[in-house]
Design a protein around this motif. Structure first.
Motif, PDB file in Angstrom:
ATOM      1  N   PRO A  77      -7.098  -2.838   1.821  1.00 10.28           N
ATOM      2  CA  PRO A  77      -6.628  -3.888   0.656  1.00 10.28           C
ATOM      3  C   PRO A  77      -7.020  -3.289  -0.729  1.00 10.28           C
ATOM      4  CG  PRO A  77      -7.567  -5.261   2.379  1.00 10.28           C
ATOM      5  CD  PRO A  77      -7.658  -3.892   2.857  1.00 10.28           C
ATOM      6  N   THR A 126       3.751  -8.505  -1.482  1.00  8.40           N
ATOM      7  CA  THR A 126       2.440  -8.367  -1.500  1.00  8.40           C
ATOM      8  C   THR A 126       1.937  -9.428  -0.568  1.00  8.40           C
ATOM      9  OG1 THR A 126       2.029  -9.887  -3.390  1.00  8.40           O
ATOM     10  CG2 THR A 126       2.199  -7.578  -3.975  1.00  8.40           C
ATOM     11  N   GLU A 127       2.369 -10.680  -0.573  1.00  9.23           N
ATOM     12  CA  GLU A 127       1.797 -11.680   0.428  1.00  9.23           C
ATOM     13  C   GLU A 127       1.660 -11.498   1.720  1.00  9.23           C
ATOM     14  OE1 GLU A 127       3.469 -15.539  -1.003  1.00  9.23           O
ATOM     15  OE2 GLU A 127       3.057 -15.148  -3.019  1.00  9.23           O
ATOM     16  N   TYR A 138       0.457  -9.135   2.912  1.00 12.08           N
ATOM     17  CA  TYR A 138      -0.743  -8.472   2.936  1.00 12.08           C
ATOM     18  C   TYR A 138      -1.938  -9.059   2.545  1.00 12.08           C
ATOM     19  CZ  TYR A 138       2.229  -4.520   4.487  1.00 12.08           C
ATOM     20  OH  TYR A 138       3.167  -3.695   5.136  1.00 12.08           O
ATOM     21  N   LEU A 139      -1.900 -10.040   1.490  1.00 15.03           N
ATOM     22  CA  LEU A 139      -2.605 -10.645   0.827  1.00 15.03           C
ATOM     23  C   LEU A 139      -2.802 -12.209   1.070  1.00 15.03           C
ATOM     24  CD1 LEU A 139      -2.434  -8.913  -2.521  1.00 15.03           C
ATOM     25  CD2 LEU A 139      -3.987  -8.332  -0.695  1.00 15.03           C
ATOM     26  N   THR A 140      -1.851 -12.767   1.824  1.00 18.42           N
ATOM     27  CA  THR A 140      -1.400 -14.134   2.133  1.00 18.42           C
ATOM     28  C   THR A 140      -1.183 -14.736   0.858  1.00 18.42           C
ATOM     29  OG1 THR A 140      -1.879 -15.761   3.546  1.00 18.42           O
ATOM     30  CG2 THR A 140      -3.694 -15.225   2.007  1.00 18.42           C
ATOM     31  N   LYS A 168      -4.516 -19.420  -7.218  1.00 18.24           N
ATOM     32  CA  LYS A 168      -4.663 -18.230  -7.616  1.00 18.24           C
ATOM     33  C   LYS A 168      -5.384 -18.248  -9.181  1.00 18.24           C
ATOM     34  CE  LYS A 168      -0.555 -16.030  -6.039  1.00 18.24           C
ATOM     35  NZ  LYS A 168       0.923 -15.747  -6.278  1.00 18.24           N
ATOM     36  N   TYR A 172      -7.675 -11.901  -7.491  1.00 14.06           N
ATOM     37  CA  TYR A 172      -6.672 -11.829  -6.223  1.00 14.06           C
ATOM     38  C   TYR A 172      -5.400 -11.311  -7.084  1.00 14.06           C
ATOM     39  CZ  TYR A 172      -2.926 -13.519  -3.508  1.00 14.06           C
ATOM     40  OH  TYR A 172      -1.757 -13.527  -2.696  1.00 14.06           O
ATOM     41  N   LEU A 179      -5.415  -7.746  -7.468  1.00 14.82           N
ATOM     42  CA  LEU A 179      -5.072  -7.009  -6.207  1.00 14.82           C
ATOM     43  C   LEU A 179      -3.665  -7.123  -6.063  1.00 14.82           C
ATOM     44  CD1 LEU A 179      -7.661  -8.312  -3.399  1.00 14.82           C
ATOM     45  CD2 LEU A 179      -7.156  -5.661  -4.015  1.00 14.82           C
ATOM     46  N   GLU A 180      -3.088  -8.335  -6.340  1.00 15.10           N
ATOM     47  CA  GLU A 180      -1.661  -8.383  -6.200  1.00 15.10           C
ATOM     48  C   GLU A 180      -0.818  -7.457  -7.301  1.00 15.10           C
ATOM     49  OE1 GLU A 180       0.555 -12.658  -5.651  1.00 15.10           O
ATOM     50  OE2 GLU A 180      -0.288 -12.559  -7.463  1.00 15.10           O
ATOM     51  N   LEU A 216      -1.327  -3.773  -5.592  1.00 19.83           N
ATOM     52  CA  LEU A 216      -0.461  -3.655  -4.594  1.00 19.83           C
ATOM     53  C   LEU A 216       1.160  -3.829  -4.715  1.00 19.83           C
ATOM     54  CD1 LEU A 216      -0.067  -3.249  -1.610  1.00 19.83           C
ATOM     55  CD2 LEU A 216      -0.420  -5.790  -1.321  1.00 19.83           C
TER      56      LEU A 216
END
Length: 173
Positions: free
Chosen positions: A14, A77-78, A80-82, A89, A95, A98-99, A102
């Motif tokens: 991640p 992306t979700e 991998y990051l949910t 958010k 987050y 990161l999103e 990614l």
């Protein structure tokens, strides 16, 4: 560094995502197993099915095949990051960072633009309004979008959502 193992056996980091760690089979599978609205729906409703609906709304709004593909992949992306509900958010700015990081890797891997086309953001809002009306009993979340009544949402099982997402991916890719 810490990594996640995906269904296909790939190692996803991640903090340092690599193009080669992303797999459409993993994405379709994970999105089909993630429930929208943090599970607060009467019947399981996946991010994968939501993504297919967003692609469909992009088409209704006049978006071309490429725009529809962006609609299908907008929440990749979700996988991998949910999926974090928007009110959560907002409370976790890291987050979003990161999103965004990614998403650029997803874009590179699947030939998407670095930024989502505006039509996809609008289609996502219309999808949310449609989901609110049909799945959540029409709550007023202050959405500035109207539900798309030509789309009737019948929640799919994860297996069916995965197949539908994969079929749309092949059609639009």
């Amino acid at each position: 560094t810490m990594y996640m193992q995906t269904l296909s056996g790939k190692h996803f980091h991640p903090a340092d995502p690599k193009v080669e760690s992303l797999d459409i089979g993993d994405i379709a599978h994970a999105l089909s197993n993630i429930c929208r609205f943090a599970g607060h729906v009467h019947n399981f409703y996946s991010v994968a099915q939501h993504s297919v609906i967003v692609a469909k709304i992009v088409k209704i709004l006049g978006g071309d095949q490429r725009a529809q593909f962006h609609g299908l992949m907008h929440d990749a992306t979700e996988a991998y990051l949910t999926d974090l509900p928007t009110p959560v958010k907002i409370l976790v700015p890291e987050y979003r960072e990161l999103e965004d990081m990614l998403y650029k890797v997803v874009a590179k891997r699947f030939g998407l633009d670095d930024e989502l086309p505006e039509i996809v953001g609008w289609a996502d809002k219309i999808a949310l309004a449609t989901e609110a009306k049909q799945l959540m009993g029409d709550p007023d979340w202050g959405l500035n979008a109207k539900a798309e009544d030509s789309i009737v949402i019948v929640p799919f099982s994860p297996a069916r959502a995965r197949r539908t997402f994969t079929k749309e991916f092949r059609r639009l890719m």
